[in-house]
Design an enzyme around this catalytic site. Sequence first.
Site, PDB file in Angstrom:
ATOM      1  N   SER A 143      40.104  43.714  41.508  1.00 13.02           N
ATOM      2  CA  SER A 143      40.424  44.629  40.302  1.00 13.02           C
ATOM      3  C   SER A 143      40.798  46.020  40.231  1.00 13.02           C
ATOM      4  O   SER A 143      40.567  46.526  41.146  1.00 13.02           O
ATOM      5  CB  SER A 143      38.897  44.719  40.562  1.00 13.02           C
TER       6      SER A 143
ATOM      7  N   MET B  84      50.796  44.145  39.202  1.00 14.97           N
ATOM      8  CA  MET B  84      50.009  44.508  40.873  1.00 14.97           C
ATOM      9  C   MET B  84      50.405  43.820  41.682  1.00 14.97           C
ATOM     10  O   MET B  84      50.285  44.679  42.618  1.00 14.97           O
ATOM     11  CB  MET B  84      49.022  43.351  40.328  1.00 14.97           C
TER      12      MET B  84
ATOM     13  N   GLU C 189      32.793  42.823  32.504  1.00 21.67           N
ATOM     14  CA  GLU C 189      33.840  43.340  32.063  1.00 21.67           C
ATOM     15  C   GLU C 189      33.598  43.347  30.407  1.00 21.67           C
ATOM     16  O   GLU C 189      33.787  45.271  29.481  1.00 21.67           O
ATOM     17  CB  GLU C 189      34.980  43.548  32.567  1.00 21.67           C
TER      18      GLU C 189
ATOM     19  N   LYS D  51      34.278  37.672  41.507  1.00 25.05           N
ATOM     20  CA  LYS D  51      35.400  38.247  40.751  1.00 25.05           C
ATOM     21  C   LYS D  51      35.442  37.713  39.618  1.00 25.05           C
ATOM     22  O   LYS D  51      35.233  38.781  38.263  1.00 25.05           O
ATOM     23  CB  LYS D  51      36.785  38.515  40.964  1.00 25.05           C
TER      24      LYS D  51
ATOM     25  N   HIS E  10      32.407  39.459  37.648  1.00 20.30           N
ATOM     26  CA  HIS E  10      32.934  41.004  37.562  1.00 20.30           C
ATOM     27  C   HIS E  10      33.742  40.851  36.016  1.00 20.30           C
ATOM     28  O   HIS E  10      32.881  41.543  35.627  1.00 20.30           O
ATOM     29  CB  HIS E  10      33.905  41.129  38.598  1.00 20.30           C
ATOM     30  N   ASN E  11      34.466  40.137  35.709  1.00 24.98           N
ATOM     31  CA  ASN E  11      35.059  40.327  34.684  1.00 24.98           C
ATOM     32  C   ASN E  11      34.078  39.484  33.445  1.00 24.98           C
ATOM     33  O   ASN E  11      34.581  39.943  32.378  1.00 24.98           O
ATOM     34  CB  ASN E  11      36.133  39.217  34.901  1.00 24.98           C
TER      35      ASN E  11
ATOM     36  N   ASN F 227      43.724  35.656  39.822  1.00 18.54           N
ATOM     37  CA  ASN F 227      42.525  35.513  39.013  1.00 18.54           C
ATOM     38  C   ASN F 227      42.512  33.808  38.598  1.00 18.54           C
ATOM     39  O   ASN F 227      42.370  33.712  37.613  1.00 18.54           O
ATOM     40  CB  ASN F 227      42.352  36.398  37.629  1.00 18.54           C
TER      41      ASN F 227
END
Length: 482
Positions: free
Chosen positions: A129, A14, A190, A183, A186-187, A103
């Site tokens: 992300s 990343m 997901e 976030k 969001h995960n 994260n």
Amino acid sequence: MKKADIGLIGLAVMGENLVLNMESKGFTVAVYNRSVDKVDKFIAGRGAGKNFIGCHSIAEMCQNLERPRKVMMLVKAGSPVDDFIEQIIPHLEAGDIIIDGGNSHFPDTIRRTKYVESKGLLFIGTGVSGGEEGALLGPSMMPGGSPAAWPAVKTIFQAVAAKVGGEPCCDWVGENGAGHFVKMVHNGIEYGDMQIICEAYQIMKELLGMTADEMHDTFAEWNKGDLDSYLVEITRDILGFKDEKGEPPVEKILDTAGQKGTGKWTGVSALDLGIPLTLIGESVFARCLSAQKDLRVKASKVLHGPEKKFTGDRKQFLSDLKDALFGAKIISYAQGYDLMGEAAKEYKWKLNNGGIALMWRGGCIIRSVFLGKIKEAFENNPGLEHLLLDEYFNQTITKAQEGWRKVVATAFTQGIPIPCLATALTYFDGFRSERLPANLLQAQRDYFGAHTYERLDKPRGEFFHTNWTGRGGDTSSSTYTV
């Protein structure tokens, strides 16, 4: 020599791709990695001839930064973040900014923001992300922390972020841990999205007997409509991929799923805040069950269910399955937004719900055309209490439920596990129920523990106790909510 606009610690997948993205947008980046050979390798390789300053120490990196200094970390969550913060602080001055792009768990970000601010510095915890490709070409970024830090990083963050309709998929989320909380949710979504797609795949394979090519064609078709999304798109590609033998490698992969903890954190936060995040919770447990491979193999030898046999209209059933997938997807996002709403109250964040949907529309793993409708819902009604109360989502999920129910009923009678498709439908039925059987539950609690109850014919907040056995007296337990 020109100083760098920003520094980054951590040249793993990343980090390396994100700094290449930053440099491509005209920024000079100072880079450092704990294993300094990675710095030299990067400068001589992908970073050769570009506007990078390779550094062999944190002190050197900080010396090469424009004020206010901006130091971003993309390192493993947990103690490594705290360790690096302690190493960075001595080399910064008042007003400089430390950024955690990993994260991290949001309570840690709340703590770190307070600590870094106590040193006269500013802190940002931002979700990033999109994986390797997103970092390089444009991720979704969700920054929160010290509000005073945002103007100093806004230009960089919004330049490198994904764009939808010219709008960057990055904006300020809120104070302290707000960015990492969003976030995390969001995960969690997901996790849920991936699981409901996997359940649809298992139904296609085990009940309908579809080949990988047939499933590829189906997901390709679905990706042209309401289900158009990154995860449906990559599922299409995975099912269409062939190895050197001309066979789909997906069928050779061991069925034990890994996880890094963000889905679990989302579920735990929901329990702490009292929000029924049932779909995401089941998606985490589905991964846990998959990890019990040896035990499942043993159980399969002695526990038997119905013989799988489909006798209906296959084309119609696939249409129903599409509705089931879409209905469950709506529930996943509705529950996620419900959780963010409650967290905003608890932590006094002012979350821009429509803005969050925009941030998720491009660059991230859960990006989909569906998010545009969420943005519209909150633009039309900023005070919207729940996504299912929006006219579009109300009508859409109502329309989807007939096929959804047929799929769930069929999977149950055929013995195919569908934890998320089923729990999403159960949540929908519970949410639309004016009256649930919790009245009996309250009577049970009062019977064995004198926990009291409220009455329909009395004002809320007034509690009563019944001496159900005739032996308990009139003393009741104190009323409390966990």
